[in-house]
Design a protein around this motif. Sequence first.
Motif, mmCIF file in Angstrom:
data_model
loop_
_atom_site.group_PDB
_atom_site.id
_atom_site.type_symbol
_atom_site.label_atom_id
_atom_site.label_comp_id
_atom_site.label_asym_id
_atom_site.label_seq_id
_atom_site.Cartn_x
_atom_site.Cartn_y
_atom_site.Cartn_z
ATOM 1 N N THR A 80 0.970 -1.058 0.093
ATOM 2 C CA THR A 80 0.116 -0.014 0.146
ATOM 3 C C THR A 80 0.894 1.151 -0.122
ATOM 4 O OG1 THR A 80 -0.296 -0.158 2.413
ATOM 5 C CG2 THR A 80 -1.833 -1.180 1.148
ATOM 6 N N GLN A 81 2.154 1.065 -0.010
ATOM 7 C CA GLN A 81 3.147 2.325 0.087
ATOM 8 C C GLN A 81 3.602 2.505 -1.144
ATOM 9 O OE1 GLN A 81 6.240 1.499 2.989
ATOM 10 N NE2 GLN A 81 4.814 1.845 4.816
ATOM 11 N N SER A 82 3.580 3.687 -1.532
ATOM 12 C CA SER A 82 4.257 4.096 -2.756
ATOM 13 C C SER A 82 5.768 4.050 -2.833
ATOM 14 C CB SER A 82 3.824 5.477 -3.417
ATOM 15 O OG SER A 82 4.628 6.502 -2.427
ATOM 16 N N THR A 93 10.748 8.138 -3.855
ATOM 17 C CA THR A 93 11.061 9.257 -4.888
ATOM 18 C C THR A 93 12.300 9.677 -4.423
ATOM 19 O OG1 THR A 93 9.967 11.191 -3.782
ATOM 20 C CG2 THR A 93 8.761 9.662 -5.386
#
Length: 64
Positions: free
Chosen positions: A53-55, A58
């Motif tokens: 569920t975590q992106s 970046t």
Amino acid sequence: MSQLNSPTMVKCPTCGTLSAYLSSNQYRPFCSARCKLIDLGEWANDNYRIPDTQSAPTPEDNLQ
């Protein structure tokens, strides 16, 4: 009193059949080798995977 001598019965995770949870049951908690292999196949195919569920991080996340 007879419950003290009776084995614990559990539902097979694959088919739901009740089976005795005893050390003599080599497939426990499954009822049979077939159900045990079906479950193993489900794990091998990632059908029991917990979704992420975590992106993904970046480059900006690394600057902090």
